[in-house]
Motif scaffolding. Sequence first.
Motif, PDB file in Angstrom:
ATOM      1  N   ASN A 306      25.168  -1.689  19.223  1.00 24.23           N
ATOM      2  CA  ASN A 306      23.983  -1.486  20.296  1.00 24.23           C
ATOM      3  C   ASN A 306      23.334  -2.806  20.565  1.00 24.23           C
ATOM      4  OD1 ASN A 306      24.525   1.189  19.119  1.00 24.23           O
ATOM      5  ND2 ASN A 306      23.684   1.863  21.121  1.00 24.23           N
ATOM      6  N   GLN A 307      22.678  -3.227  19.373  1.00 24.04           N
ATOM      7  CA  GLN A 307      21.991  -4.576  19.736  1.00 24.04           C
ATOM      8  C   GLN A 307      22.775  -5.835  20.028  1.00 24.04           C
ATOM      9  OE1 GLN A 307      18.964  -4.585  16.990  1.00 24.04           O
ATOM     10  NE2 GLN A 307      17.820  -6.159  18.233  1.00 24.04           N
ATOM     11  N   ALA A 308      24.190  -5.716  19.549  1.00 23.56           N
ATOM     12  CA  ALA A 308      25.034  -6.942  19.760  1.00 23.56           C
ATOM     13  C   ALA A 308      25.280  -6.622  21.492  1.00 23.56           C
ATOM     14  CB  ALA A 308      26.103  -6.844  18.960  1.00 23.56           C
ATOM     15  N   LEU A 309      25.740  -5.731  21.881  1.00 29.46           N
ATOM     16  CA  LEU A 309      26.052  -5.535  23.191  1.00 29.46           C
ATOM     17  C   LEU A 309      24.889  -5.776  24.304  1.00 29.46           C
ATOM     18  CD1 LEU A 309      27.948  -1.864  23.010  1.00 29.46           C
ATOM     19  CD2 LEU A 309      29.124  -4.186  23.011  1.00 29.46           C
ATOM     20  N   VAL A 310      23.620  -5.210  24.023  1.00 27.45           N
ATOM     21  CA  VAL A 310      22.651  -5.660  24.715  1.00 27.45           C
ATOM     22  C   VAL A 310      22.727  -7.288  24.806  1.00 27.45           C
ATOM     23  CG1 VAL A 310      20.325  -5.774  25.176  1.00 27.45           C
ATOM     24  CG2 VAL A 310      21.290  -3.706  24.153  1.00 27.45           C
ATOM     25  N   ASN A 311      22.788  -7.853  23.678  1.00 22.66           N
ATOM     26  CA  ASN A 311      22.423  -9.490  23.709  1.00 22.66           C
ATOM     27  C   ASN A 311      23.849  -9.998  24.346  1.00 22.66           C
ATOM     28  OD1 ASN A 311      20.346 -10.692  22.189  1.00 22.66           O
ATOM     29  ND2 ASN A 311      20.546  -8.854  21.284  1.00 22.66           N
ATOM     30  N   GLY A 312      24.877  -9.421  24.721  1.00 20.36           N
ATOM     31  CA  GLY A 312      25.853  -9.892  25.440  1.00 20.36           C
ATOM     32  C   GLY A 312      26.829 -10.299  24.373  1.00 20.36           C
ATOM     33  N   LEU A 313      27.165  -9.941  23.036  1.00 21.70           N
ATOM     34  CA  LEU A 313      28.219 -10.203  22.178  1.00 21.70           C
ATOM     35  C   LEU A 313      29.299  -9.163  22.053  1.00 21.70           C
ATOM     36  CD1 LEU A 313      26.089 -11.386  19.137  1.00 21.70           C
ATOM     37  CD2 LEU A 313      27.115 -12.734  21.064  1.00 21.70           C
ATOM     38  N   PRO A 314      30.405  -9.659  22.254  1.00 22.83           N
ATOM     39  CA  PRO A 314      31.643  -8.774  21.733  1.00 22.83           C
ATOM     40  C   PRO A 314      31.517  -8.426  20.314  1.00 22.83           C
ATOM     41  CG  PRO A 314      32.338 -11.268  21.849  1.00 22.83           C
ATOM     42  CD  PRO A 314      30.989 -11.188  22.338  1.00 22.83           C
ATOM     43  N   VAL A 315      31.952  -7.445  20.102  1.00 22.38           N
ATOM     44  CA  VAL A 315      32.259  -6.737  18.637  1.00 22.38           C
ATOM     45  C   VAL A 315      33.501  -6.573  18.097  1.00 22.38           C
ATOM     46  CG1 VAL A 315      31.205  -4.815  17.269  1.00 22.38           C
ATOM     47  CG2 VAL A 315      29.714  -5.609  19.320  1.00 22.38           C
ATOM     48  N   ILE A 316      33.604  -6.890  16.897  1.00 21.16           N
ATOM     49  CA  ILE A 316      34.667  -6.744  16.023  1.00 21.16           C
ATOM     50  C   ILE A 316      34.229  -5.818  14.932  1.00 21.16           C
ATOM     51  CG2 ILE A 316      36.446  -7.618  14.267  1.00 21.16           C
ATOM     52  CD1 ILE A 316      36.459 -10.427  15.724  1.00 21.16           C
ATOM     53  N   CYS A 317      34.884  -4.742  15.064  1.00 19.84           N
ATOM     54  CA  CYS A 317      34.224  -3.456  14.413  1.00 19.84           C
ATOM     55  C   CYS A 317      35.200  -2.715  13.631  1.00 19.84           C
ATOM     56  CB  CYS A 317      33.505  -2.501  15.452  1.00 19.84           C
ATOM     57  SG  CYS A 317      32.819  -1.104  14.589  1.00 19.84           S
ATOM     58  N   ASN A 318      35.058  -2.304  12.485  1.00 21.89           N
ATOM     59  CA  ASN A 318      35.788  -1.343  11.621  1.00 21.89           C
ATOM     60  C   ASN A 318      35.696  -0.099  12.160  1.00 21.89           C
ATOM     61  OD1 ASN A 318      37.182  -0.226   9.045  1.00 21.89           O
ATOM     62  ND2 ASN A 318      35.319   0.822   9.233  1.00 21.89           N
ATOM     63  N   THR A 319      36.797   0.642  12.130  1.00 24.29           N
ATOM     64  CA  THR A 319      36.888   2.046  12.507  1.00 24.29           C
ATOM     65  C   THR A 319      37.864   3.026  11.556  1.00 24.29           C
ATOM     66  OG1 THR A 319      37.025   3.827  14.446  1.00 24.29           O
ATOM     67  CG2 THR A 319      38.795   1.885  14.095  1.00 24.29           C
ATOM     68  N   PRO A 320      36.941   3.977  11.056  1.00 21.14           N
ATOM     69  CA  PRO A 320      35.737   4.501  11.383  1.00 21.14           C
ATOM     70  C   PRO A 320      34.592   3.866  10.803  1.00 21.14           C
ATOM     71  CG  PRO A 320      36.673   5.842   9.824  1.00 21.14           C
ATOM     72  CD  PRO A 320      37.516   4.791   9.963  1.00 21.14           C
ATOM     73  N   ALA A 321      33.317   3.500  11.784  1.00 25.55           N
ATOM     74  CA  ALA A 321      32.337   2.706  11.273  1.00 25.55           C
ATOM     75  C   ALA A 321      31.140   4.164  11.266  1.00 25.55           C
ATOM     76  CB  ALA A 321      31.623   2.002  12.190  1.00 25.55           C
ATOM     77  N   ASP A 322      30.854   4.576  12.346  1.00 21.14           N
ATOM     78  CA  ASP A 322      29.979   6.003  12.428  1.00 21.14           C
ATOM     79  C   ASP A 322      30.477   6.850  13.488  1.00 21.14           C
ATOM     80  OD1 ASP A 322      28.725   5.018  14.643  1.00 21.14           O
ATOM     81  OD2 ASP A 322      26.939   4.999  13.730  1.00 21.14           O
ATOM     82  N   GLY A 323      31.570   6.389  14.345  1.00 23.09           N
ATOM     83  CA  GLY A 323      31.895   7.146  15.233  1.00 23.09           C
ATOM     84  C   GLY A 323      31.436   6.744  16.555  1.00 23.09           C
ATOM     85  N   THR A 324      30.550   6.170  16.608  1.00 23.57           N
ATOM     86  CA  THR A 324      29.735   5.729  17.900  1.00 23.57           C
ATOM     87  C   THR A 324      30.640   4.636  18.657  1.00 23.57           C
ATOM     88  OG1 THR A 324      28.167   4.385  16.953  1.00 23.57           O
ATOM     89  CG2 THR A 324      27.585   6.642  17.492  1.00 23.57           C
ATOM     90  N   GLU A 325      31.175   3.697  17.805  1.00 21.25           N
ATOM     91  CA  GLU A 325      31.840   2.612  18.087  1.00 21.25           C
ATOM     92  C   GLU A 325      33.119   3.185  18.888  1.00 21.25           C
ATOM     93  OE1 GLU A 325      34.312   4.053  14.595  1.00 21.25           O
ATOM     94  OE2 GLU A 325      32.298   4.042  15.086  1.00 21.25           O
ATOM     95  N   LEU A 326      33.493   4.183  18.890  1.00 24.10           N
ATOM     96  CA  LEU A 326      34.626   4.713  19.735  1.00 24.10           C
ATOM     97  C   LEU A 326      34.523   4.765  21.124  1.00 24.10           C
ATOM     98  CD1 LEU A 326      36.356   7.484  17.122  1.00 24.10           C
ATOM     99  CD2 LEU A 326      36.960   5.014  17.566  1.00 24.10           C
ATOM    100  N   ASP A 327      33.157   5.130  21.473  1.00 26.32           N
ATOM    101  CA  ASP A 327      32.682   5.162  22.622  1.00 26.32           C
ATOM    102  C   ASP A 327      32.055   4.009  23.204  1.00 26.32           C
ATOM    103  OD1 ASP A 327      32.910   7.953  22.257  1.00 26.32           O
ATOM    104  OD2 ASP A 327      30.767   8.575  22.472  1.00 26.32           O
TER     105      ASP A 327
END
Length: 393
Positions: A306-327
Amino acid sequence: MRMQKNIINTASSKLRVAIVSRVIFHYRVGIYDRLAKEWNLMVFHGKSVPKSKVVNAPPPYPFKEKTLFTICKRAENNPMQILYFNPGCVFALLRWKPDFIILEGSNNMLNNIFIFFYCKLFSKKYLWWGIGQVPGRKDSIYRKMLTPARKFIIRHAACCLAYCNLSAEYFRTITDSLKIKVIPNSIDNEAVEREIEQIKEADKAVLRENLGISEDSIILLFVGALEANKRLDVFLETIGILNQRGRKVYALIIGSGNAEADYRKAAERLSLKNCKFLGQIVKGVNIYFQIADIFILPGRGGLAINQALVNGLPVICNTPADGTELDMIENKKNGLLIESMSVPKLTEAIEYIMQNKRYVEMGRNAIEVVKKKYNINVMTDIFRKVMDDLSMA
């Protein structure tokens, strides 16, 4: 005096809502403040656990709160697992007499069990607020023992407030789907945005200079607890490969935790000159997001996205992380989701976003996700609607 009396009467006529949480996490202060303007809110919480993530945000708080006597004990074989209990919680609730109680969820199970009996005895409604089940996480013996009680309490809740759609799917296996509401788990994006507005280009330039980062380097950022499940070893090895390929990248790692010493040794072993461990930073952390180009989350996590997105950063994310990343993350639009995170996959993902400066456009898309859905106003609106519906039921 008459006007002051009317104000007091109006406030006292509001719905009395209690939130019971282990501590007042810093990322919850904003939403608690909003909810306190909606209802007569009291947050019941315990004391911080030293050298853990279970830490109270620094006071003063813009809402009413009650600190409870706390008993806590770490598991010897897993310092991340903390037995947490507030034996006076039910007595505090008896004195305050809330109309509704919002429970923190699975991490506060001992308290939740006693609160459940209190609610049944005094015909009080309670809401379960949590992530449900983190995908891919192996339950400890302690958690397995409490699973029947957890499911029973969820089944009898007036409402289940799910962090994300994956959480809602889990709750549907336990209780009536009509009782489940998705409340996008967000930080106080408006507070972050206000802080960003105060950051000047000159401030960012000075920070880059102080860190020894050249203007043409791509900054890769990680922020979070330095624990084994964060899989920073994958990130560190990836930096080494990018160095071998001549990529001008610089890694910033912010946080502390049980695995910090191991990760620092790994960076030394790999001779990573372009990697800095900056320790834990909470206040003023957004300037580091502002100088970064890509946010990396190789293991578990959630709100850092969330904080990265607010700051305008693209996110490279493992999935599953906690599930919120899918949304929150849409592949190649505002980031990349990687199943079964590995060094080759992370290396390829970073190089893809670096190519033709894709991180610029993807960063703009990241901000749009926050504006449309993952923000504190959406959270407040859904909370309000849920409580209005329950009040009329």
